[in-house]
Design a protein around this motif. Structure first.
Motif, mmCIF file in Angstrom:
data_model
loop_
_atom_site.group_PDB
_atom_site.id
_atom_site.type_symbol
_atom_site.label_atom_id
_atom_site.label_comp_id
_atom_site.label_asym_id
_atom_site.label_seq_id
_atom_site.Cartn_x
_atom_site.Cartn_y
_atom_site.Cartn_z
ATOM 1 N N ASN A 2 27.414 63.222 89.981
ATOM 2 C CA ASN A 2 26.641 63.981 89.006
ATOM 3 C C ASN A 2 25.208 64.145 89.478
ATOM 4 N N ARG A 3 24.585 65.228 89.026
ATOM 5 C CA ARG A 3 23.209 65.525 89.419
ATOM 6 C C ARG A 3 22.365 65.754 88.169
ATOM 7 N N MET A 4 21.195 65.110 88.136
ATOM 8 C CA MET A 4 20.255 65.305 87.028
ATOM 9 C C MET A 4 19.407 66.537 87.338
ATOM 10 N N ILE A 5 19.297 67.435 86.383
ATOM 11 C CA ILE A 5 18.495 68.645 86.534
ATOM 12 C C ILE A 5 17.378 68.601 85.494
ATOM 13 N N PHE A 6 16.138 68.565 85.962
ATOM 14 C CA PHE A 6 14.976 68.533 85.072
ATOM 15 C C PHE A 6 14.457 69.930 84.788
ATOM 16 N N ASN A 7 14.803 70.893 85.626
ATOM 17 C CA ASN A 7 14.324 72.266 85.496
ATOM 18 C C ASN A 7 15.175 72.994 84.447
ATOM 19 N N TRP A 8 14.566 73.327 83.317
ATOM 20 C CA TRP A 8 15.283 73.983 82.218
ATOM 21 C C TRP A 8 15.857 75.323 82.655
ATOM 22 N N GLN A 9 15.095 76.079 83.421
ATOM 23 C CA GLN A 9 15.570 77.395 83.846
ATOM 24 C C GLN A 9 16.807 77.272 84.728
ATOM 25 N N GLN A 10 16.811 76.292 85.607
ATOM 26 C CA GLN A 10 17.973 76.066 86.465
ATOM 27 C C GLN A 10 19.171 75.628 85.630
ATOM 28 N N ALA A 11 18.960 74.751 84.677
ATOM 29 C CA ALA A 11 20.047 74.291 83.811
ATOM 30 C C ALA A 11 20.635 75.466 83.029
ATOM 31 N N TYR A 12 19.777 76.331 82.489
ATOM 32 C CA TYR A 12 20.266 77.491 81.744
ATOM 33 C C TYR A 12 20.986 78.471 82.658
ATOM 34 N N PHE A 13 20.511 78.609 83.890
ATOM 35 C CA PHE A 13 21.188 79.462 84.872
ATOM 36 C C PHE A 13 22.621 78.973 85.080
ATOM 37 N N TYR A 14 22.794 77.682 85.229
ATOM 38 C CA TYR A 14 24.141 77.117 85.389
ATOM 39 C C TYR A 14 24.995 77.423 84.160
ATOM 40 N N MET A 15 24.421 77.209 82.978
ATOM 41 C CA MET A 15 25.188 77.421 81.749
ATOM 42 C C MET A 15 25.522 78.894 81.548
ATOM 43 N N GLU A 16 24.594 79.787 81.867
ATOM 44 C CA GLU A 16 24.853 81.223 81.758
ATOM 45 C C GLU A 16 25.985 81.655 82.692
ATOM 46 N N ASN A 17 26.184 80.893 83.745
ATOM 47 C CA ASN A 17 27.232 81.208 84.716
ATOM 48 C C ASN A 17 28.478 80.348 84.528
ATOM 49 N N GLY A 18 28.619 79.769 83.341
ATOM 50 C CA GLY A 18 29.858 79.113 82.953
ATOM 51 C C GLY A 18 30.013 77.642 83.288
ATOM 52 N N VAL A 19 28.961 76.986 83.771
ATOM 53 C CA VAL A 19 29.055 75.553 84.067
ATOM 54 C C VAL A 19 28.262 74.793 83.009
ATOM 55 N N MET A 20 28.950 73.981 82.244
ATOM 56 C CA MET A 20 28.324 73.225 81.175
ATOM 57 C C MET A 20 27.955 71.819 81.667
ATOM 58 N N PRO A 21 26.911 71.236 81.097
ATOM 59 C CA PRO A 21 26.550 69.860 81.459
ATOM 60 C C PRO A 21 27.691 68.902 81.117
ATOM 61 N N VAL A 22 27.784 67.820 81.863
ATOM 62 C CA VAL A 22 28.843 66.833 81.603
ATOM 63 C C VAL A 22 28.425 65.839 80.525
#
Length: 54
Positions: A2-22
């Motif tokens: 697992n990887r911790m992401i502190f950058n909100w924009q990067q986290a939202y980019f992942y979620m917008e592209n179908g990958v949800m946080p674990v």
């Protein structure tokens, strides 16, 4: 892994592209910053896209 992401924009980019946080967003005990946890294998391709965006 697992990887911790502190950058909100990067986290939202992942979620917008179908990958949800674990896990739910958490607060780092030492820094007090909010972070998201993503599966590293699920975000490999998106990480490359994130780095190459303009």
């Amino acid at each position: 892994m697992n990887r911790m992401i502190f950058n909100w924009q990067q986290a939202y980019f992942y979620m917008e592209n179908g990958v949800m946080p674990v896990e739910r967003p958490q607060v780092h005990k030492k820094t007090g910053k909010i972070f998201f946890v993503f599966d590293d294998n699920e975000t490999k391709e998106l990480y490359t896209e994130w780095c190459n965006r303009k």
